[in-house]
Each structure stands twice: as structure tokens, then as C-alpha cells.
Design a protein around this motif. Structure first.
Motif, PDB file in Angstrom:
ATOM      1  N   PRO A 193      -9.918   4.299  -2.750  1.00 20.57           N
ATOM      2  CA  PRO A 193      -9.770   5.770  -2.717  1.00 20.57           C
ATOM      3  C   PRO A 193      -9.128   6.248  -1.410  1.00 20.57           C
ATOM      4  O   PRO A 193      -8.273   7.138  -1.420  1.00 20.57           O
ATOM      5  CB  PRO A 193     -11.214   6.275  -2.843  1.00 20.57           C
ATOM      6  N   GLU A 194      -9.486   5.620  -0.298  1.00 25.49           N
ATOM      7  CA  GLU A 194      -8.917   6.015   0.993  1.00 25.49           C
ATOM      8  C   GLU A 194      -7.417   5.656   1.047  1.00 25.49           C
ATOM      9  O   GLU A 194      -6.603   6.434   1.532  1.00 25.49           O
ATOM     10  CB  GLU A 194      -9.698   5.318   2.126  1.00 25.49           C
ATOM     11  N   LEU A 195      -7.060   4.497   0.529  1.00 32.80           N
ATOM     12  CA  LEU A 195      -5.643   4.108   0.508  1.00 32.80           C
ATOM     13  C   LEU A 195      -4.829   5.080  -0.334  1.00 32.80           C
ATOM     14  O   LEU A 195      -3.703   5.441   0.021  1.00 32.80           O
ATOM     15  CB  LEU A 195      -5.477   2.681  -0.029  1.00 32.80           C
ATOM     16  N   ARG A 196      -5.404   5.525  -1.440  1.00 31.19           N
ATOM     17  CA  ARG A 196      -4.663   6.466  -2.295  1.00 31.19           C
ATOM     18  C   ARG A 196      -4.515   7.809  -1.579  1.00 31.19           C
ATOM     19  O   ARG A 196      -3.474   8.463  -1.675  1.00 31.19           O
ATOM     20  CB  ARG A 196      -5.367   6.641  -3.647  1.00 31.19           C
ATOM     21  N   ARG A 197      -5.531   8.199  -0.837  1.00 29.47           N
ATOM     22  CA  ARG A 197      -5.448   9.455  -0.088  1.00 29.47           C
ATOM     23  C   ARG A 197      -4.349   9.331   0.986  1.00 29.47           C
ATOM     24  O   ARG A 197      -3.507  10.211   1.150  1.00 29.47           O
ATOM     25  CB  ARG A 197      -6.813   9.750   0.567  1.00 29.47           C
ATOM     26  N   HIS A 207       2.897   8.314   2.693  1.00 29.18           N
ATOM     27  CA  HIS A 207       3.877   7.387   2.128  1.00 29.18           C
ATOM     28  C   HIS A 207       4.755   8.066   1.084  1.00 29.18           C
ATOM     29  O   HIS A 207       4.245   8.743   0.187  1.00 29.18           O
ATOM     30  CB  HIS A 207       3.113   6.195   1.497  1.00 29.18           C
ATOM     31  N   LEU A 208       6.044   7.899   1.216  1.00 30.78           N
ATOM     32  CA  LEU A 208       6.981   8.402   0.208  1.00 30.78           C
ATOM     33  C   LEU A 208       7.516   7.199  -0.575  1.00 30.78           C
ATOM     34  O   LEU A 208       8.415   6.503  -0.107  1.00 30.78           O
ATOM     35  CB  LEU A 208       8.143   9.150   0.879  1.00 30.78           C
ATOM     36  N   PRO A 209       6.972   6.898  -1.738  1.00 36.36           N
ATOM     37  CA  PRO A 209       7.418   5.713  -2.486  1.00 36.36           C
ATOM     38  C   PRO A 209       8.828   5.894  -3.042  1.00 36.36           C
ATOM     39  O   PRO A 209       9.347   7.007  -3.109  1.00 36.36           O
ATOM     40  CB  PRO A 209       6.412   5.596  -3.638  1.00 36.36           C
ATOM     41  N   GLU A 243       4.497  15.434  -8.405  1.00 36.44           N
ATOM     42  CA  GLU A 243       3.680  14.856  -9.474  1.00 36.44           C
ATOM     43  C   GLU A 243       2.723  13.800  -8.909  1.00 36.44           C
ATOM     44  O   GLU A 243       1.552  13.752  -9.268  1.00 36.44           O
ATOM     45  CB  GLU A 243       4.629  14.213 -10.482  1.00 36.44           C
ATOM     46  N   LEU A 244       3.250  12.996  -8.001  1.00 35.03           N
ATOM     47  CA  LEU A 244       2.446  11.917  -7.418  1.00 35.03           C
ATOM     48  C   LEU A 244       1.269  12.494  -6.635  1.00 35.03           C
ATOM     49  O   LEU A 244       0.135  12.000  -6.712  1.00 35.03           O
ATOM     50  CB  LEU A 244       3.329  11.069  -6.492  1.00 35.03           C
ATOM     51  N   GLN A 245       1.535  13.595  -5.936  1.00 35.84           N
ATOM     52  CA  GLN A 245       0.469  14.240  -5.168  1.00 35.84           C
ATOM     53  C   GLN A 245      -0.582  14.792  -6.130  1.00 35.84           C
ATOM     54  O   GLN A 245      -1.784  14.606  -5.935  1.00 35.84           O
ATOM     55  CB  GLN A 245       1.061  15.357  -4.314  1.00 35.84           C
ATOM     56  N   SER A 247      -0.471   6.798  -5.606  1.00 35.32           N
ATOM     57  CA  SER A 247       0.014   5.653  -6.394  1.00 35.32           C
ATOM     58  C   SER A 247      -1.142   4.760  -6.843  1.00 35.32           C
ATOM     59  O   SER A 247      -2.204   4.744  -6.231  1.00 35.32           O
ATOM     60  CB  SER A 247       0.955   4.797  -5.542  1.00 35.32           C
ATOM     61  N   ARG A 248      -0.872   3.962  -7.872  1.00 29.91           N
ATOM     62  CA  ARG A 248      -1.783   2.868  -8.232  1.00 29.91           C
ATOM     63  C   ARG A 248      -1.589   1.773  -7.172  1.00 29.91           C
ATOM     64  O   ARG A 248      -0.471   1.374  -6.881  1.00 29.91           O
ATOM     65  CB  ARG A 248      -1.393   2.327  -9.612  1.00 29.91           C
ATOM     66  N   ILE A 249      -2.666   1.318  -6.582  1.00 31.32           N
ATOM     67  CA  ILE A 249      -2.551   0.307  -5.523  1.00 31.32           C
ATOM     68  C   ILE A 249      -2.680  -1.084  -6.149  1.00 31.32           C
ATOM     69  O   ILE A 249      -3.707  -1.403  -6.753  1.00 31.32           O
ATOM     70  CB  ILE A 249      -3.653   0.492  -4.440  1.00 31.32           C
ATOM     71  N   ILE A 250      -1.622  -1.872  -6.008  1.00 33.70           N
ATOM     72  CA  ILE A 250      -1.635  -3.247  -6.520  1.00 33.70           C
ATOM     73  C   ILE A 250      -2.080  -4.150  -5.368  1.00 33.70           C
ATOM     74  O   ILE A 250      -1.481  -4.127  -4.290  1.00 33.70           O
ATOM     75  CB  ILE A 250      -0.235  -3.667  -7.021  1.00 33.70           C
ATOM     76  N   VAL A 251      -3.128  -4.944  -5.595  1.00 34.96           N
ATOM     77  CA  VAL A 251      -3.700  -5.701  -4.477  1.00 34.96           C
ATOM     78  C   VAL A 251      -3.399  -7.195  -4.507  1.00 34.96           C
ATOM     79  O   VAL A 251      -3.389  -7.855  -3.471  1.00 34.96           O
ATOM     80  CB  VAL A 251      -5.227  -5.487  -4.362  1.00 34.96           C
ATOM     81  N   ARG A 252      -3.203  -7.761  -5.679  1.00 35.21           N
ATOM     82  CA  ARG A 252      -2.883  -9.189  -5.707  1.00 35.21           C
ATOM     83  C   ARG A 252      -2.250  -9.537  -7.044  1.00 35.21           C
ATOM     84  O   ARG A 252      -2.215  -8.690  -7.957  1.00 35.21           O
ATOM     85  CB  ARG A 252      -4.116 -10.055  -5.447  1.00 35.21           C
ATOM     86  N   ALA A 253      -1.772 -10.766  -7.157  1.00 36.52           N
ATOM     87  CA  ALA A 253      -1.120 -11.196  -8.396  1.00 36.52           C
ATOM     88  C   ALA A 253      -1.184 -12.709  -8.502  1.00 36.52           C
ATOM     89  O   ALA A 253      -1.267 -13.407  -7.485  1.00 36.52           O
ATOM     90  CB  ALA A 253       0.336 -10.739  -8.405  1.00 36.52           C
ATOM     91  N   GLU A 254      -1.150 -13.186  -9.717  1.00 34.81           N
ATOM     92  CA  GLU A 254      -1.212 -14.630  -9.972  1.00 34.81           C
ATOM     93  C   GLU A 254      -0.448 -14.905 -11.263  1.00 34.81           C
ATOM     94  O   GLU A 254      -0.683 -14.221 -12.268  1.00 34.81           O
ATOM     95  CB  GLU A 254      -2.690 -15.020 -10.119  1.00 34.81           C
TER      96      GLU A 254
END
Ligand code: PXG
Length: 459
Positions: free
Chosen positions: A9-13, A19-21, A28-30, A35-42
Motif C-alpha cells: 500500500p505504501e509503494l502504491r501511494r 512516479h510517472l510510469p 486515471e492512474l491517480q 500502479s499494480r506492483i509486480i514483485v517477482r517472476a518465475e
């Protein structure tokens, strides 16, 4: 590797606060809380901060060809960083990985494409193309040859040159683009622009549009034609049979350079190392990026023909162009290892003989859905056209261009990342995707289409 314990939640805030993606509607993003935070992948799966596993039907952004979690690529980067993290190629200097990667790419490109110029992104590669091509014609004594011919809905990047070469109206509409010297002609988009017309005849008509424009602006003023073998961001436009042969013949007829933008099609996507090899033509310049390093580090390249380099060597003088990170040794080391993995695991052949055909077969399960107009694929890239009336190419009234993102959002809710482009969704999964994962992609798309149909019809 498990994700660190992030405060999502803090990262999204903070995302909204600072951050301007890329390519986003900031209002709209605000309103959506960031944003959806992607943390890892496999493998072929990404994980967001809320713990959702999402099958990555887009290979990141058309780039993670060898899939996520490759230890070998991590090691290649770490070893190179320890030995030599950076040196430039401006001071008559080069580094071992840079020279070795150029050599490897010359082998993969084959034929007359024996030289390579490095950059960091696909956009930069196309800036290099524009500058090198114009420099080439000046050196050759034909300075009037400055015009590039490209196509509607082409995507060649987001820099001023890249977006100008591209044919995205909404990018041009932001102001001042395209810069002078870029002409756009029709794309070979059969479903939208040639519905009901014989496909090959349509392809011939789309190629003829290029010749018509060459004659209109004067062949003596045309420097190059640029096109993606299969248009990606424009909606996965697979050209009709014979189209590229015709384009190649037209370029040869007027002595125009052929540039094939392999940023998406390169490195196995179509079941060949490069898209031009699949279509059986030989371009003069080949920008590439994305799959070159499977997105693990930024790097791009431009393959250049012997003829072009011969002129640059004899008459070009200094080529006053280059970037700090041209031939970055760490990116080059990772790209070399990435190519080694593609070779060792036979991923190009796998796309051609196994997963590509399996993907095409699996997509057929969606043909009976009332919302699907056309379903097309080549190798591991594909598109589904969404229509209001089965058997036609009629779109939903009032949502012209919006059905794709609506279906995409449903797919993401159901655990699959796809891209919505106007009234279609497109797919471009990692080349390591399994049959079971392809089945899951198709299930999720089918389920998502059923879910959104009432909302689409109510619009
Ligand atoms: N050429 C092609 C064919 C591309 O697909 C670029 C050049 C530019 O590459 P860089 O690395 O500068 O982004 C691309 C990039 C989308 C989307 O909307 C597609 C791309 C990039 C961003 C978004 O699908 N392709």
C-alpha cells in the motif's frame, strides 16, 4: 527466490506521489490509487504485491523470450560487472563481450548483414537507422534521398525519430510529429481494411500503396522503407502471403534501402531467428532489441549490410553518432548468454515445430465464441479480433477501439496478462511456455470473453 517483504500500500501511494510510469493516463492512474506492483517472476509467471500469480501472456513487454528466473543471466552480468562494468566505444576502444556479440549477431543474421551497431533501446536503434541511412545516401552522392516510408500503426519507438517513423496517430497528436521526411502508407491489415477481399490480392494492394507513394514523392528522394515483419504494437498484423516479396521487389526496383524492424520478431518469436528469414527476404538494415537480452538488461542493435558499410568506409568519414551505452559490456555479456540459452534449448525450433503450432491449434477453441471475429497467430505471437456481430468485422457501437482493453482487464482479473489494442487482444508469451500454460491462457481468455459479453452488449 521469495519476494522481499514490501509494504505494497505504501509503494502504491509513493507511486502516485512521485512516479510517472511510461505510456499512462496520469489522472486515471491517480484515481485508481497507483500502479499494480509486480514483485517477482518465475518461468512464464509474474507475481504482484497482493500475492496474485499472473500468467505472462506478453513476455513482459514482448521481450522475455527465455522466461524469468534465469540464474545463468544473473551470473553473466555479475561476472562482467566484476571484471569490467563499463567502458565506451568512442575512444577507438571496444570490450570483449561487445565484439563477441557483434560476431554472434552477424552469424545469426547471415548473408550480407555482417556488421552491427549497438544502442540501448529499440527507439535508439531506429534513431541510429535514420541517421545512418541519411549519412549513407549523402556519402554515396545522393543527398536528396532523405524520405522514409513507413506504415499506419507501425511502432518504431517513442523517441522523436522513433515516434515519427511509427504510424501511431495518438502519438503524433501529442504535438510536432512526425518530423518532416516521413511518409505513412496503409498497413497490410486484412481484417480491418480488406475484409471479404482475397487475401493475396489485398496484400498486393497494400504493397502497391508503397510504390504509389514512392512515385508520388519521387524515387530519387526516397531513402528507405521501414516495416516490422509482423506489426506488434499495431495489433499483431500478419501480412498476407507474398506481401514482403512484393515490398522487397519494389525497394530493389527504385534502389531504396529495406529496413526490417525486428525488435519484436527477432530471436525466435516467429519460429525463425529473425522475421525476415521467415518471410524469405533480405533487408539492408535490421534494428533489434527486446529478445536480444530477453529484457534482462537494456540493449539494442542494428544489423547493417556489407554494401552500406562499404560506402561508409570509403566515403563516410566519421559517423558522428553514438550513445554512452553503445555496446555496454554488461548488457552485451547478458545478450551473449541469452543467445546461448536460446541455441542450447532449441527455442527457435521449439516455436516453429512445437509450441507455435500448439498455440495456433489451441486458439481454434475460441473460434466458436460469439465475440471472436478473426483469430490469427504466427509462431508465438497472436491476436483475437473482438466483434459485435459474428461473421462480420463490425465493432461494438460506441466502443470503437475499446473492446480490447475491456477484455484485457477481465483476463488480468482471471490471472492472465494480455495486451488490449483497440478492438483486439494480443498475445506474445515467453518462448518457454508449456502446453499446459497455453491451455490455461485459452481457458482464461474464453472465460473472460463470456464474462464481459453482457457489459459489451450493454454499451
Ligand atoms: N520497434 C518495435 C517494432 C517495437 O515493438 C520499438 C521499436 C521501440 O523499442 P523501445 O525499446 O525503445 O521501447 C518497439 C517497442 C506496446 C508497446 O504498446 C510496444 C513496444 C514498446 C512499448 C509498448 O505494445 N515496442
Amino acid at each position: 527466490m521469495p519476494a522481499r517483504n514490501y509494504d505494497i500500500p505504501e509503494l502504491r501511494r509513493l507511486d502516485v506521489a512521485h512516479h510517472l510510469p511510461a505510456q499512462a493516463n496520469y489522472g486515471e492512474l491517480q484515481a485508481n490509487g497507483g500502479s499494480r506492483i509486480i514483485v517477482r517472476a518465475e518461468g512464464s509467471t509474474i507475481f504482484d504485491g497482493e500475492g496474485n500469480a499472473i500468467l505472462d501472456g506478453m513476455a513482459g513487454l514482448w521481450c522475455v523470450n527465455v522466461g524469468y528466473g534465469r540464474e545463468e543471466l544473473v551470473r553473466a552480468a555479475a561476472e562482467q560487472m566484476q571484471e569490467l562494468p563499463f567502458y565506451n566505444t568512442f575512444f577507438k576502444t571496444a570490450t570483449p563481450p561487445t565484439v563477441m556479440l557483434a560476431t554472434k549477431l552477424a552469424e545469426k543474421l547471415g548473408g550480407k548483414l555482417q556488421h552491427v551497431f549497438f544502442n540501448s533501446s529499440g527507439s535508439e536503434a531506429n534513431d541510429t537507422v535514420m541517421r545512418m541511412v541519411r549519412h549513407y545516401w549523402r556519402a554515396k552522392g545522393e543527398p536528396n534521398r532523405t524520405i522514409f516510408i513507413s506504415r499506419t500503426n507501425a511502432y518504431h519507438g517513442s523517441t522523436v525519430a522513433g515516434a515519427s517513423l511509427g504510424g501511431m496517430k495518438h502519438m503524433h497528436a501529442m504535438g510536432g510529429l512526425p518530423i518532416p521526411g516521413v511518409e505513412h502508407v496503409m498497413q497490410p491489415y486484412h481484417f480491418n481494411e480488406g475484409f471479404g477481399e482475397d487475401e493475396e490480392a489485398f496484400g498486393a494492394r497494400a504493397a502497391q500503396a508503397i510504390e504509389d507513394r514512392i512515385l508520388k514523392v519521387g524515387p530519387e528522394n526516397v531513402a528507405a522503407f521501414i516495416g516490422e515483419p509482423v506489426q506488434g504494437a499495431g495489433g499483431v498484423i500478419i501480412p498476407p502471403k507474398g506481401y514482403w516479396q512484393r515490398v522487397d521487389a519494389i525497394c530493389k526496383k527504385y534502389g531504396i534501402l529495406l529496413v526490417m524492424d525486428e525488435v519484436i520478431c527477432g530471436f525466435g518469436r516467429l519460429g525463425s531467428w529473425f522475421g525476415f528469414q521467415h518471410f524469405g527476404v533480405e533487408p539492408d538494415l535490421v534494428p533489434m532489441a527486446k529478445g536480444l537480452s530477453s529484457g534482462y538488461l537494456p540493449i539494442s542493435a542494428v544489423g547493417v549490410s556489407e554494401e552500406v558499410v562499404a560506402v561508409l568506409r570509403e566515403k563516410g568519414g566519421e559517423f558522428v553518432h553514438g550513445y554512452t551505452y553503445s555496446g555496454h559490456p554488461v548488457s552485451a555479456a547478458v545478450a551473449l548468454k541469452n543467445i546461448e540459452i536460446i541455441e542450447r534449448e532449441g527455442l527457435v525450433e521449439r516455436v516453429k515445430n512445437d509450441v507455435g503450432p500448439y498455440f495456433a491449434e489451441a486458439l481454434k477453441r475460441l473460434e466458436s465464441d460469439p465475440l471472436t471475429g478473426e483469430i490469427r497467430s504466427l509462431g508465438l505471437i497472436g491476436a483475437i479480433e473482438i466483434v459485435a456481430k459474428k461473421g462480420t468485422n463490425e465493432r461494438f457501437t460506441g466502443t470503437e477501439g475499446k473492446a480490447g482493453p475491456i477484455v484485457r482487464d477481465a483476463c488480468i482479473r482471471n490471472g492472465l496478462m494480455v495486451r488490449g489494442i483497440r478492438d483486439s487482444i494480443v498475445m506474445c508469451p515467453p518462448l518457454i511456455i508449456t502446453h499446459a500454460e497455453i491451455d490455461r491462457m485459452i481457458d482464461i481468455i474464453g472465460r473472460s470473453l463470456r464474462e464481459v459479453e453482457p457489459a459489451l452488449r450493454a454499451l
